[in-house]
Motif scaffolding. Structure first.
Motif, PDB file in Angstrom:
ATOM      1  N   UNK A 181      50.592  20.627  38.287  1.00 37.40           N
ATOM      2  CA  UNK A 181      51.394  19.433  37.970  1.00 37.40           C
ATOM      3  C   UNK A 181      51.469  18.473  39.158  1.00 37.40           C
ATOM      4  N   UNK A 182      51.945  18.889  40.344  1.00 41.24           N
ATOM      5  CA  UNK A 182      51.953  17.935  41.465  1.00 41.24           C
ATOM      6  C   UNK A 182      50.566  17.521  41.909  1.00 41.24           C
ATOM      7  N   UNK A 183      49.576  18.421  41.775  1.00 36.73           N
ATOM      8  CA  UNK A 183      48.206  18.042  42.125  1.00 36.73           C
ATOM      9  C   UNK A 183      47.705  16.929  41.213  1.00 36.73           C
ATOM     10  N   UNK A 184      48.066  16.986  39.930  1.00 32.72           N
ATOM     11  CA  UNK A 184      47.661  15.939  38.990  1.00 32.72           C
ATOM     12  C   UNK A 184      48.328  14.609  39.330  1.00 32.72           C
ATOM     13  N   UNK A 185      49.578  14.664  39.775  1.00 33.44           N
ATOM     14  CA  UNK A 185      50.273  13.431  40.189  1.00 33.44           C
ATOM     15  C   UNK A 185      49.563  12.797  41.374  1.00 33.44           C
ATOM     16  N   UNK A 186      49.237  13.609  42.384  1.00 33.61           N
ATOM     17  CA  UNK A 186      48.541  13.081  43.566  1.00 33.61           C
ATOM     18  C   UNK A 186      47.156  12.568  43.204  1.00 33.61           C
ATOM     19  N   UNK A 187      46.441  13.292  42.356  1.00 35.63           N
ATOM     20  CA  UNK A 187      45.101  12.861  41.946  1.00 35.63           C
ATOM     21  C   UNK A 187      45.154  11.517  41.225  1.00 35.63           C
ATOM     22  N   UNK A 188      46.072  11.358  40.301  1.00 33.84           N
ATOM     23  CA  UNK A 188      46.178  10.105  39.546  1.00 33.84           C
ATOM     24  C   UNK A 188      46.508   8.935  40.461  1.00 33.84           C
ATOM     25  N   UNK A 189      47.429   9.155  41.402  1.00 31.19           N
ATOM     26  CA  UNK A 189      47.833   8.069  42.304  1.00 31.19           C
ATOM     27  C   UNK A 189      46.682   7.628  43.194  1.00 31.19           C
ATOM     28  N   UNK A 210      41.897  11.983  46.505  1.00 29.13           N
ATOM     29  CA  UNK A 210      41.763  12.327  45.083  1.00 29.13           C
ATOM     30  C   UNK A 210      40.906  13.575  44.920  1.00 29.13           C
ATOM     31  N   UNK A 211      39.832  13.660  45.687  1.00 31.10           N
ATOM     32  CA  UNK A 211      38.981  14.859  45.651  1.00 31.10           C
ATOM     33  C   UNK A 211      39.743  16.086  46.146  1.00 31.10           C
ATOM     34  N   UNK A 212      40.584  15.905  47.156  1.00 34.20           N
ATOM     35  CA  UNK A 212      41.383  17.026  47.661  1.00 34.20           C
ATOM     36  C   UNK A 212      42.344  17.530  46.590  1.00 34.20           C
ATOM     37  N   UNK A 277      53.389  11.204  47.603  1.00 32.46           N
ATOM     38  CA  UNK A 277      53.277  11.978  48.840  1.00 32.46           C
ATOM     39  C   UNK A 277      54.104  13.262  48.762  1.00 32.46           C
ATOM     40  N   UNK A 278      55.268  13.180  48.117  1.00 35.21           N
ATOM     41  CA  UNK A 278      56.067  14.393  47.937  1.00 35.21           C
ATOM     42  C   UNK A 278      55.329  15.396  47.058  1.00 35.21           C
ATOM     43  N   UNK A 279      54.615  14.892  46.041  1.00 31.63           N
ATOM     44  CA  UNK A 279      53.810  15.784  45.191  1.00 31.63           C
ATOM     45  C   UNK A 279      52.722  16.458  46.014  1.00 31.63           C
ATOM     46  N   UNK A 280      52.128  15.709  46.961  1.00 30.39           N
ATOM     47  CA  UNK A 280      51.128  16.319  47.843  1.00 30.39           C
ATOM     48  C   UNK A 280      51.734  17.455  48.663  1.00 30.39           C
ATOM     49  N   UNK A 281      52.902  17.184  49.233  1.00 33.64           N
ATOM     50  CA  UNK A 281      53.546  18.187  50.081  1.00 33.64           C
ATOM     51  C   UNK A 281      53.892  19.435  49.268  1.00 33.64           C
ATOM     52  N   UNK A 282      54.312  19.252  48.017  1.00 24.11           N
ATOM     53  CA  UNK A 282      54.642  20.389  47.165  1.00 24.11           C
ATOM     54  C   UNK A 282      53.387  21.186  46.805  1.00 24.11           C
ATOM     55  N   UNK A 283      52.298  20.462  46.511  1.00 18.04           N
ATOM     56  CA  UNK A 283      51.069  21.136  46.096  1.00 18.04           C
ATOM     57  C   UNK A 283      50.552  22.085  47.169  1.00 18.04           C
ATOM     58  N   UNK A 284      50.609  21.658  48.429  1.00 17.48           N
ATOM     59  CA  UNK A 284      50.051  22.466  49.510  1.00 17.48           C
ATOM     60  C   UNK A 284      50.613  23.872  49.581  1.00 17.48           C
ATOM     61  N   UNK A 285      51.935  24.053  49.762  1.00 13.38           N
ATOM     62  CA  UNK A 285      52.470  25.414  49.855  1.00 13.38           C
ATOM     63  C   UNK A 285      52.273  26.243  48.588  1.00 13.38           C
ATOM     64  N   UNK A 286      52.316  25.593  47.413  1.00 14.81           N
ATOM     65  CA  UNK A 286      52.137  26.361  46.178  1.00 14.81           C
ATOM     66  C   UNK A 286      50.710  26.904  46.088  1.00 14.81           C
TER      67      UNK A 286
END
Length: 309
Positions: A181-189, A210-212, A277-286
Motif C-alpha cells: 500500500x505505501x509502496x503504491x502511493x510512493x510509486x504513483x507520486x 518510482x523504480x525503487x 515521503x511518509x509512505x516511503x519511510x513506512x515502506x522501508x521498515x516494513x
C-alpha cells in the motif's frame, strides 16, 4: 561469488579512494574554507554558518561511516560483528548511494547531445563540485555493493538460497501485503512527477524513485507469497535496495526542510508530497521486516528418499 571474494581488497581500496574527495571538501568547509563555493552563494550568508557547520559535520561522519563499513566487509573482524550492527548502516548506505548512482548514469545518458541549461545567477556551488561529489558517490555505490554481495553470500548464502515452511511464511505474507500500500502511493507520486504531473525534482530522480517503489513492493510481495522457488535472490536484492532507497530519501526530504538549511532551496514539500515521503519511510521498515522474517529460518535439510520418489 568466488570472483567477488577475490576482488574484495580492490573493492575496499576503491571505496576508500572514492570517499576522499567528499571527505576533503567537507573537512575544508568545516574548517571555514570556501573551496568550490562561488561568491554570492547562499552558503556564504552570515546566518547560515551555524547550520552549515552542523550539516557538514553530520555528512562528514556519514561518509566516514562508509570507510568503516568497507573495512568491516573486508577484514576478518567484520565477520564477528552482530548482524544488526552491520546491516543497519549498510541498509541506510544502500538507500542513499544507490539512487545517486542510477540518477547520475541517467543524467549522463540524457545529457548526451542535449543543450546545457543556463547556470543560475547565484550558483549554489561551482559545477565541478557536483561532478566530483556525485562521481565519488557512484563509485562508492558500486564498490560497496560488490563488498556487500560478497559478504552476505559468504555469511548467509545458505539462507538466501533456502526458505521457510508454508506455516513460517504466514507472517511475511501479511507484512508483504501491508508493504504494497505505501509502496503504491510512493510509486504513483513519483511516476506522476516523472511524467510531468509535478515539479520540483529532476525527472531522473523521479524515475529512479518510482523504480525503487516498484522494486520494493514487488520484491516483498514475491517473497511474502512465495518465499521459496526461482528468482528468490533477485527478489531479496530488489526488496533490500528498493526499500532502503525509499526510506533513506523519504526521511531526507522530510527532515532537510525542517532544519531550514541553505540546501533547502524551496519552501518545503507540499502536504501531498509529505504524505508521499511518509509512505516511503513506512515502506522501508516494513519491507525490511519481510526480509528479516523470510531469511530468519535456515533451509530445510534434504531428506533422502527411495529411488523414484
Amino acid at each position: 561469488m568466488d570472483r567477488l571474494l577475490r576482488l574484495r581488497p580492490a573493492l575496499c581500496a576503491l571505496t576508500l579512494l572514492a570517499c576522499l574527495p567528499y571527505l576533503s571538501l567537507k573537512l575544508a568547509w568545516t574548517a571555514g574554507g570556501e573551496v568550490g563555493i562561488p561568491a554570492g552563494s547562499p552558503l556564504l550568508e552570515p546566518g547560515s554558518a551555524g547550520v552549515m557547520a552542523a550539516v557538514n559535520g553530520a555528512t562528514l561522519l556519514m561518509d566516514a561511516g562508509v570507510v568503516v563499513l568497507a573495512l568491516a566487509l573486508t577484514r576478518p573482524w567484520g565477520r564477528r560483528l552482530p548482524a544488526p550492527l552491520l546491516l543497519a548502516p549498510l541498509w541506510v548506505a544502500s538507500g542513499l548511494l544507490g539512487p545517486v548512482l542510477l540518477s547520475t548514469v541517467l543524467d549522463a545518458v540524457l545529457s548526451l547531445g542535449a543543450a546545457r541549461p543556463a547556470p543560475p545567477s547565484e550558483p549554489f556551488l561551482d559545477p565541478w563540485v557536483f561532478t566530483v561529489v556525485y562521481a565519488g558517490f557512484s563509485l562508492q555505490a558500486l564498490a560497496l555493493g560488490g563488498l556487500l554481495a560478497a559478504y552476505v553470500g559468504q555469511r548467509w548464502g545458505a539462507r538466501l538460497r533456502g526458505g521457510g515452511t508454508d506455516r513460517e511464511a504466514a507472517g511475511p505474507r501479511r507484512l508483504a501485503v501491508l508493504a504494497v500500500v505505501p509502496a503504491a502511493v510512493a510509486f504513483t507520486a513519483h511516476l506522476g512527477r516523472g511524467l510531468g504531473a509535478g515539479e520540483g525534482r529532476p525527472v531522473t530522480v523521479s524515475v529512479v524513485m518510482a523504480c525503487a517503489a516498484l522494486s520494493a513492493g514487488a520484491g516483498a510481495l514475491r517473497l511474502g507469497l512465495r518465499p521459496r522457488g526461482p528468482w528468490r535472490r533477485a527478489a531479496v536484492v530488489g526488496t533490500w535496495c528498493g526499500g532502503a532507497a525509499l526510506a533513506a530519501w523519504g526521511a531526507w526530504w522530510l527532515l532537510v526542510p525542517l532544519i531550514d538549511a541553505p540546501v533547502a532551496t524551496a519552501d518545503g514539500p507540499s502536504a501531498l508530497w509529505r504524505l508521499a515521503y511518509a509512505a516511503q519511510v513506512i515502506t522501508g521498515p516494513v519491507t525490511l521486516a519481510v526480509l528479516a522474517r523470510v531469511t530468519a529460518h535456515r533451509p530445510e535439510p534434504v531428506r533422502p528418499g527411495r529411488p523414484g520418489c
